[in-house]
Design an enzyme around this catalytic site. Structure first.
Site, mmCIF file in Angstrom:
data_model
loop_
_atom_site.group_PDB
_atom_site.id
_atom_site.type_symbol
_atom_site.label_atom_id
_atom_site.label_comp_id
_atom_site.label_asym_id
_atom_site.label_seq_id
_atom_site.Cartn_x
_atom_site.Cartn_y
_atom_site.Cartn_z
ATOM 1 N N LEU A 191 0.822 -1.216 0.000
ATOM 2 C CA LEU A 191 0.000 0.000 0.000
ATOM 3 C C LEU A 191 0.854 1.263 0.000
ATOM 4 C CD1 LEU A 191 -2.723 -1.009 2.626
ATOM 5 C CD2 LEU A 191 -2.528 -1.641 0.217
ATOM 6 N N SER B 74 -4.575 1.654 -9.326
ATOM 7 C CA SER B 74 -5.451 2.823 -9.170
ATOM 8 C C SER B 74 -6.230 3.143 -10.435
ATOM 9 C CB SER B 74 -4.569 4.024 -8.805
ATOM 10 O OG SER B 74 -5.279 5.229 -8.963
ATOM 11 N N GLU C 88 -6.527 5.963 -11.454
ATOM 12 C CA GLU C 88 -5.764 7.013 -12.149
ATOM 13 C C GLU C 88 -5.077 6.460 -13.394
ATOM 14 O OE1 GLU C 88 -4.962 10.588 -11.683
ATOM 15 O OE2 GLU C 88 -6.944 10.240 -10.870
ATOM 16 N N TYR D 239 2.022 10.329 -11.345
ATOM 17 C CA TYR D 239 1.504 9.294 -10.429
ATOM 18 C C TYR D 239 0.813 8.184 -11.218
ATOM 19 C CZ TYR D 239 -1.692 7.010 -7.154
ATOM 20 O OH TYR D 239 -2.393 6.063 -6.434
ATOM 21 N N ARG E 129 -8.720 10.041 5.743
ATOM 22 C CA ARG E 129 -8.103 10.496 4.507
ATOM 23 C C ARG E 129 -7.177 11.678 4.799
ATOM 24 N NH1 ARG E 129 -6.555 9.201 -0.645
ATOM 25 N NH2 ARG E 129 -8.216 9.586 -2.155
HETATM 26 P P1 NAP Z 1 -1.686 7.322 1.932
HETATM 27 O O1 NAP Z 1 -2.646 7.612 3.046
HETATM 28 O O2 NAP Z 1 -1.034 8.454 1.213
HETATM 29 O O3 NAP Z 1 -0.529 6.365 2.532
HETATM 30 C C1 NAP Z 1 0.660 6.132 1.842
HETATM 31 C C2 NAP Z 1 1.587 5.295 2.698
HETATM 32 O O4 NAP Z 1 2.807 5.040 1.983
HETATM 33 C C3 NAP Z 1 2.001 5.949 4.034
HETATM 34 O O5 NAP Z 1 1.989 4.964 5.041
HETATM 35 C C4 NAP Z 1 3.435 6.396 3.759
HETATM 36 O O6 NAP Z 1 4.236 6.479 4.914
HETATM 37 C C5 NAP Z 1 3.912 5.243 2.876
HETATM 38 N N1 NAP Z 1 5.126 5.538 2.100
HETATM 39 C C6 NAP Z 1 5.322 6.568 1.240
HETATM 40 N N2 NAP Z 1 6.567 6.500 0.716
HETATM 41 C C7 NAP Z 1 7.153 5.393 1.246
HETATM 42 C C8 NAP Z 1 8.432 4.785 1.089
HETATM 43 N N3 NAP Z 1 9.359 5.306 0.290
HETATM 44 N N4 NAP Z 1 8.689 3.647 1.768
HETATM 45 C C9 NAP Z 1 7.752 3.116 2.595
HETATM 46 N N5 NAP Z 1 6.541 3.652 2.803
HETATM 47 C C10 NAP Z 1 6.251 4.786 2.127
HETATM 48 O O7 NAP Z 1 -2.381 6.409 0.820
HETATM 49 P P2 NAP Z 1 -3.776 5.567 0.866
HETATM 50 O O8 NAP Z 1 -4.879 6.466 0.480
HETATM 51 O O9 NAP Z 1 -3.829 4.782 2.133
HETATM 52 O O10 NAP Z 1 -3.556 4.582 -0.374
HETATM 53 C C11 NAP Z 1 -2.906 3.331 -0.208
HETATM 54 C C12 NAP Z 1 -2.366 2.867 -1.559
HETATM 55 O O11 NAP Z 1 -3.445 2.747 -2.482
HETATM 56 C C13 NAP Z 1 -1.381 3.815 -2.228
HETATM 57 O O12 NAP Z 1 -0.467 3.027 -2.954
HETATM 58 C C14 NAP Z 1 -2.224 4.628 -3.178
HETATM 59 O O13 NAP Z 1 -1.441 5.136 -4.235
HETATM 60 C C15 NAP Z 1 -3.209 3.563 -3.624
HETATM 61 N N6 NAP Z 1 -4.538 4.018 -4.044
HETATM 62 C C16 NAP Z 1 -5.259 4.849 -3.239
HETATM 63 C C17 NAP Z 1 -6.546 5.203 -3.620
HETATM 64 C C18 NAP Z 1 -7.404 6.077 -2.747
HETATM 65 O O14 NAP Z 1 -8.404 6.598 -3.261
HETATM 66 N N7 NAP Z 1 -7.097 6.222 -1.470
HETATM 67 C C19 NAP Z 1 -7.086 4.692 -4.816
HETATM 68 C C20 NAP Z 1 -6.318 3.832 -5.586
HETATM 69 C C21 NAP Z 1 -5.047 3.484 -5.187
HETATM 70 P P3 NAP Z 1 4.412 7.853 5.774
HETATM 71 O O15 NAP Z 1 3.322 7.810 6.813
HETATM 72 O O16 NAP Z 1 5.785 7.691 6.328
HETATM 73 O O17 NAP Z 1 4.262 9.007 4.823
HETATM 74 O O1 F7E Z 2 -8.600 14.991 -6.405
HETATM 75 C C1 F7E Z 2 -10.073 17.986 -7.951
HETATM 76 C C2 F7E Z 2 -8.808 17.402 -8.563
HETATM 77 O O2 F7E Z 2 -6.594 14.844 -4.948
HETATM 78 C C3 F7E Z 2 -9.889 14.645 -6.879
HETATM 79 C C4 F7E Z 2 -5.582 9.527 -4.824
HETATM 80 O O3 F7E Z 2 -5.974 8.737 -3.714
HETATM 81 O O4 F7E Z 2 -7.540 8.933 -6.060
HETATM 82 C C5 F7E Z 2 -6.819 10.019 -5.557
HETATM 83 O O5 F7E Z 2 -6.409 10.872 -6.616
HETATM 84 C C6 F7E Z 2 -10.349 15.666 -7.897
HETATM 85 C C7 F7E Z 2 -9.309 16.028 -8.967
HETATM 86 O O6 F7E Z 2 -7.770 12.723 -5.708
HETATM 87 C C8 F7E Z 2 -9.028 20.431 -5.499
HETATM 88 O O7 F7E Z 2 -8.376 18.216 -9.668
HETATM 89 C C9 F7E Z 2 -10.434 20.330 -7.154
HETATM 90 O O8 F7E Z 2 -9.941 16.090 -10.213
HETATM 91 O O9 F7E Z 2 -8.837 14.119 -4.024
HETATM 92 P P1 F7E Z 2 -7.913 14.202 -5.168
HETATM 93 P P2 F7E Z 2 -7.297 12.115 -7.122
HETATM 94 O O10 F7E Z 2 -6.397 13.019 -7.850
HETATM 95 O O11 F7E Z 2 -8.511 11.622 -7.819
HETATM 96 C C10 F7E Z 2 -6.830 8.068 -6.966
HETATM 97 C C11 F7E Z 2 -7.746 6.933 -7.354
HETATM 98 C C12 F7E Z 2 -5.518 7.649 -6.434
HETATM 99 O O12 F7E Z 2 -5.037 6.552 -6.724
HETATM 100 C C13 F7E Z 2 -4.703 8.679 -5.736
HETATM 101 O O13 F7E Z 2 -3.702 8.077 -4.923
HETATM 102 O O14 F7E Z 2 -10.609 16.888 -7.205
HETATM 103 N N1 F7E Z 2 -9.832 19.117 -7.056
HETATM 104 N N2 F7E Z 2 -9.943 21.146 -6.215
HETATM 105 C C14 F7E Z 2 -8.963 19.147 -6.045
HETATM 106 N N3 F7E Z 2 -8.148 18.196 -5.545
HETATM 107 C C15 F7E Z 2 -7.394 18.514 -4.474
HETATM 108 N N4 F7E Z 2 -6.592 17.576 -3.931
HETATM 109 N N5 F7E Z 2 -7.425 19.766 -3.927
HETATM 110 C C16 F7E Z 2 -8.220 20.764 -4.391
HETATM 111 O O15 F7E Z 2 -8.238 21.875 -3.874
#
Ligand code: NAP
Ligand code: F7E
Length: 330
Positions: free
Chosen positions: A83, A128, A130, A152, A187
């Site tokens: 993760l 993801s 993305e 990303y 989050r």
């Molecule tokens: P998050 O809250 O940003 O957590 C990221 C984690 O990665 C943190 O524990 C961070 O540690 C750790 N990390 C970052 N760089 C590292 C490194 N070099 N070595 C070891 N650990 C490291 O992310 P999340 O929302 O829980 O998402 C979990 C995973 O799912 C990620 O891979 C994300 O890209 C993917 N994902 C998320 C979403 C979503 O909507 N949330 C959707 C699709 C995929 P620190 O606490 O030290 O910073």
């Molecule tokens: O943006 C718009 C922005 O940063 C959502 C990560 O968990 O989901 C996440 O990526 C949308 C975008 O998430 C602001 O332009 C407008 O269109 O919450 P976000 P993300 O970019 O969709 C995917 C599935 C992942 O995998 C990623 O790790 O919202 N937006 N205004 C904004 N976004 C942010 N952050 N801040 C603003 O002020």
């Protein structure tokens, strides 16, 4: 070399949003949970503070393969959930190389560590939505072509394909969950959902005056993180590894998120939201909406929390947090 521990899982990214929910789920299932944590000058254990005495922490970093090999040798898990990532899309434009090192090459380092230490370890990769970026079809499924729109997204495409490649080259039980946006009260504050819920709560308490946002027209398929970690675990329990889309099948704009969050506290978002160019991205993902049919039929996975419920849950939690009713984000 000794066998691995059958009910032991190692989670990278345990201090993140998903890491904390997955840890709760695995502990409930009777696992020993080992969390890989990178060194920092201050500890970032807020999300797992309530779990700390039930888990084991091991030091390591996705940038350092030897630390990954050592962590696996020391703890001999049966399952590894990757993760960890540089997960914020906006930051990936400013730090594209670091994002590639962690979010892309980090996956290879971990897969290679598994291949070297114990190829029978089952592996989960956090892919993801993305990766779909400028979407080629609506809704997106496991067979929709990728067209990432940020460093990303590009890094996640690499992570996805290297997972498929290690599965096909070395027979690893390696699965990839293509998860759409999932949110929760845990989050990070920089993501738009939490930025909105926290601001709505702060404004209602008179502690903030306005909320500066970028593109309000972007649409996302938003679900609840607590539901999504179940899909991760289910993938790893299958006889055969595979790739699965995990989503709600509904899409909503950032504007709708604002509308609901402010309305939940009796306010009109139009009185507080200010558009700020600083939050616009060099390239945007305009529309994401997935089809989780495969996860439903093969894993028996269904989401429990809907969009309105998610927004209300996040706003209520931020209100409690700001009023001091919640100690942390557990
Ligand atoms: P998050 O809250 O940003 O957590 C990221 C984690 O990665 C943190 O524990 C961070 O540690 C750790 N990390 C970052 N760089 C590292 C490194 N070099 N070595 C070891 N650990 C490291 O992310 P999340 O929302 O829980 O998402 C979990 C995973 O799912 C990620 O891979 C994300 O890209 C993917 N994902 C998320 C979403 C979503 O909507 N949330 C959707 C699709 C995929 P620190 O606490 O030290 O910073
Ligand atoms: O943006 C718009 C922005 O940063 C959502 C990560 O968990 O989901 C996440 O990526 C949308 C975008 O998430 C602001 O332009 C407008 O269109 O919450 P976000 P993300 O970019 O969709 C995917 C599935 C992942 O995998 C990623 O790790 O919202 N937006 N205004 C904004 N976004 C942010 N952050 N801040 C603003 O002020």
């Amino acid at each position: 070399m000794a066998e691995h521990h059958p009910r032991r899982a190692l989670i990278t990214g345990i201090t993140g949003q998903d890491g904390s929910y997955l840890t709760e789920l695995l502990l409930q299932q009777g696992y020993d949970v080992v969390g890989l944590v990178r060194r920092s000058s201050t500890v970032s254990f807020e999300r797992i503070a309530h779990l700390q005495d039930r888990i084991t922490i091991v030091s390591g970093d996705l940038l350092d393969e030897a630390s990954l090999i050592e962590a696996l040798r020391l703890h001999r898990p049966a399952e590894v959930y990757n993760l960890a990532a540089q997960s914020f899309v906006q930051t990936s434009f400013g730090q594209p190389v670091l994002t590639g090192e962690t979010t892309a090459l980090g996956v290879t380092r971990l897969l290679d560590a598994i291949r070297i230490v114990d190829p029978s370890i089952r592996f989960y990769q956090a892919s993801s939505s993305e990766m779909f970026g400028k979407v080629r079809e609506v809704p997106q499924t496991e067979t929709t072509p990728f067209y990432p729109r940020s460093p990303y997204g590009v890094a996640k495409v690499y992570g996805h394909w290297i997972t498929v490649n290690y599965r096909e080259s070395y027979g690893l039980h390696a699965s990839s969950g293509i998860l759409f946006n999932h949110e929760s009260p845990r989050r990070g504050l920089e993501f738009v959902s939490r930025k909105i819920s926290h601001a709505a709560a702060a404004i209602s308490l008179g502690r903030q005056r306005e909320l500066r946002l970028g593109n309000l027209d972007a649409k996302r398929d938003w679900g609840f993180a607590g539901d999504y970690v179940k899909a991760m675990w289910l993938m790893v329990q299958q006889d055969k590894p595979g790739d699965y889309v995990v989503c709600t099948g509904e899409t909503h704009s950032v504007r709708e998120f604002c509308e609901l969050a402010f309305a939940h506290l009796g306010m009109d978002y139009r009185d507080y939201v200010v558009i700020d160019e600083a939050f616009m991205r060099p390239a945007e993902v305009d529309l994401l909406v997935g089809d989780a049919g495969r996860a439903a039929s093969e894993l028996g996975w269904h989401r429990a929390v809907g969009f309105q419920q998610l927004v209300a849950m996040m706003v209520d939690a931020d209100l409690d947090l700001l009023q001091g009713k919640l100690k942390g984000i557990s």
